[in-house]
Enzyme design. Structure first.
Site, short mmCIF file in Angstrom:
data_model
loop_
_atom_site.label_atom_id
_atom_site.label_comp_id
_atom_site.label_asym_id
_atom_site.label_seq_id
_atom_site.Cartn_x
_atom_site.Cartn_y
_atom_site.Cartn_z
N ASN A 193 -0.72 -4.30 -4.08
CA ASN A 193 -1.94 -3.53 -3.80
C ASN A 193 -3.02 -3.69 -4.86
O ASN A 193 -4.20 -3.50 -4.59
CB ASN A 193 -1.60 -2.05 -3.61
N THR A 236 6.16 16.98 16.13
CA THR A 236 5.32 16.51 17.23
C THR A 236 4.54 15.27 16.81
O THR A 236 3.96 15.23 15.73
CB THR A 236 4.35 17.63 17.66
N CYS A 291 -8.05 5.50 -17.74
CA CYS A 291 -8.96 6.63 -17.75
C CYS A 291 -9.25 7.19 -16.38
O CYS A 291 -9.67 8.32 -16.24
CB CYS A 291 -10.24 6.23 -18.43
N HIS A 299 -4.34 3.32 7.89
CA HIS A 299 -5.68 3.48 7.30
C HIS A 299 -6.11 2.31 6.42
O HIS A 299 -7.23 2.27 5.93
CB HIS A 299 -5.79 4.80 6.53
N GLN A 347 -0.15 -3.54 2.56
CA GLN A 347 -1.39 -4.28 2.27
C GLN A 347 -1.54 -5.54 3.12
O GLN A 347 -2.65 -5.97 3.41
CB GLN A 347 -1.43 -4.68 0.78
N SER A 390 0.92 0.78 7.40
CA SER A 390 0.03 1.93 7.35
C SER A 390 -1.21 1.65 8.17
O SER A 390 -1.70 0.52 8.22
CB SER A 390 -0.35 2.19 5.88
N GLY A 409 2.45 4.88 4.91
CA GLY A 409 3.23 3.96 4.08
C GLY A 409 4.24 4.66 3.19
O GLY A 409 5.38 4.21 3.05
N THR A 410 3.82 5.75 2.57
CA THR A 410 4.72 6.44 1.65
C THR A 410 5.97 6.94 2.37
O THR A 410 7.10 6.70 1.93
CB THR A 410 3.98 7.62 0.97
#
Lengths: 371, 121
Positions: free
Chosen positions: A145, A229, A311, A193, A173, A191, A70-71
């Protein structure tokens, strides 16, 4: 009990896909650029996969470029579609779009970040208002997302078409879970995955007639548009994942059960984003507590989730998406994202609701807020 | 990311809870930043006899609060004033750099609680 509710992050690869990929890795490992028969066999695998991805969205095979995910797809599309110096995007995009736009801003581009409504949906009229003579690109994600809200890409696409502006959609997504219409879209990212395929592979739909600006230089792979490749086992696995049916209604039923259970059984909680959203997402704020603590306790009970709290990130700022919805900082800190998949069971959801309830109670006893 | 000691204290904090009629309260932090810490102390003969905390914050903030309480309990006020963030970090084994502010918050909260006690007296 192990409960994986971080499918917005990544998904388990289907067993049969992993098995088939292994065959490609150990038996059909030729280089698609090679003239020998092993190479030809691999080339056929890539060609077949391209047709599968293209067919799934009603595109031509030649309009599909395989990428590393995706990126890269988002970066490649944006790089290719800018010309004039103004870009319109939203304030709730994935970092691969947001950071790219920031980079372009530092190179002299003007970026308009359109704010979503309080429900996390972008008003197409607000995008139209930002268009000027200098606008070259509108880039908007299909499904967010973090909160799972679905953007009106058909309407935005129509506006862009009328004004002759490029329109890129990040569909990472939504792919295979929400119907996709590419008729008014210039390019679209996918994407593997996120849909039970392997990591490290994805695709970019890029409308015929538009010119791709190469980012990787080298061999002639992907019709000279992306050197390197081909990731043949990955591409094969990706196409197998695309072919699988997503049991959208079943996932949705369990997701609704999770939302209803939490909101009903735990006071001072609310759903972030519109109720109308992708089938597998629930993003909930638990007031008076901080997300990381809840995440860690759930983790100790075998439940994997993610949080919009600062956090858990490298920065100390909570989720930019939740803040864009107008959430108070402390409420953004107290958010948890649950994302289901076809592997999620009713038993897991019942267990999760029970655990969340008792942990929230415990953490609220530690918290000085809310009394 | 976290040491076992951090996780242990986060999981089962020994000093959590509110104190009835404390001799001093220290309130530091800000929920906007994701951390809010309340430290309660009971003082007898210039010695911290009992200490409790309530914290809105992440794993590190909760563990830091608990470590601080253990460090402070039984100390004279003079000794307790010397407790610094680095003592909390030592007690916890370590903290990730980005979480260091949690230990600073802990040390500040105790100082505020002692100040509050001295003001009331």
């Amino acid at each position: 009990m192990k409960v994986y509710l971080d499918n917005g992050g990544t998904t388990r690869v289907d067993d049969d896909i992993a098995k088939e990929m292994k065959v490609v890795m150990t038996k059909k490992y030729g280089n698609p650029s090679s003239v020998n028969s092993m190479g030809e066999e691999s080339r056929d695998i890539v060609d077949d996969a391209r047709k599968v991805v293209a067919d799934s969205i009603g595109a031509l095979a030649e309009e599909v470029i395989f990428t590393s995910g995706g990126t890269e797809s988002n970066n490649l599309a944006i790089t290719s579609l800018i010309g004039k110096k103004h870009i319109i995007t939203s304030s709730i995009e994935h970092p691969s779009v947001k950071e790219m736009c920031k980079q372009l801003a530092s190179e002299g581009y003007k970026i308009s970040f359109v704010q979503p409504e309080k429900n996390g949906v972008i008003d197409p009229k607000k995008i139209e208002k930002e268009i000027n003579d200098d606008t070259s690109l509108v880039t908007i994600m299909h499904v967010n997302n973090e909160i799972g809200t679905i953007q009106p890409i058909e309407e935005i696409g129509k506006i862009c078409k009328e004004r002759k502006i490029n329109f890129h959609v990040d569909a990472v997504q939504s792919f295979t879970k929400v119907p996709i219409d590419i008729s008014n879209v210039t390019s679209m990212s996918f994407s593997s995955h996120k849909i039970h395929g392997p990591k490290g592979v994805g695709a970019l739909y890029f409308k015929k007639g538009k010119k791709v600006k190469r980012m990787l230089f080298g061999g002639h792979q992907e019709r000279d548009l992306r050197a390197g490749t081909e990731n043949v086992p990955g591409i094969h696995g990706f196409s197998l994942a695309v072919k699988k049916e997503q049991p959208v209604e079943e996932i949705k039923k369990l997701r609704d059960m999770l939302i209803d259970g939490i909101l009903k059984e735990i006071p001072d909680t609310f759903l972030n984003g519109d109720k109308e959203r992708i089938c597998n997402n629930a993003n909930i704020t638990f007031k008076f507590i901080e997300g990381e603590g809840l995440l860690m306790h759930l983790d100790m009970k075998g439940i994997s989730v993610s949080t919009g709290s600062a956090c858990s990130s490298r920065s100390l700022e909570p989720s930019h998406v939740l803040l864009a919805l107008g959430l108070k900082h402390e409420d953004a800190h107290g958010s948890i994202r649950f994302t289901l998949s076809k592997y999620t069971t009713e038993e897991e959801i019942i267990y999760t609701i029970k655990q969340v309830k008792s942990i929230v109670k415990k953490l609220r006893e530690i918290s000085p807020l809310g009394k | 990311m976290y040491t076992n000691e951090v996780i242990k204290r986060f999981k089962k904090p020994k000093f959590m809870g509110e104190m009835r009629n404390p001799d001093g309260i220290g309130k530091v932090g800000n929920p906007t930043c994701g951390d809010l810490m309340h430290i309660f102390i009971r003082v007898e003969d210039e010695v911290i006899k009992d200490v409790k905390f309530q914290t809105f914050g992440c794993v590190a903030a909760i563990a830091s609060s608990d470590a601080l309480c253990e460090l402070a309990k039984g100390k004279t006020l003079k000794e307790a004033k010397k407790i610094k963030d680095k003592h909390i970090v030592e007690k916890l084994g370590d903290l990730p750099p980005i979480k260091h502010h949690c230990s600073i918050l802990g040390a500040d909260a105790l100082k505020e609680a002692i100040k509050d006690y001295e003001k009331k007296r």
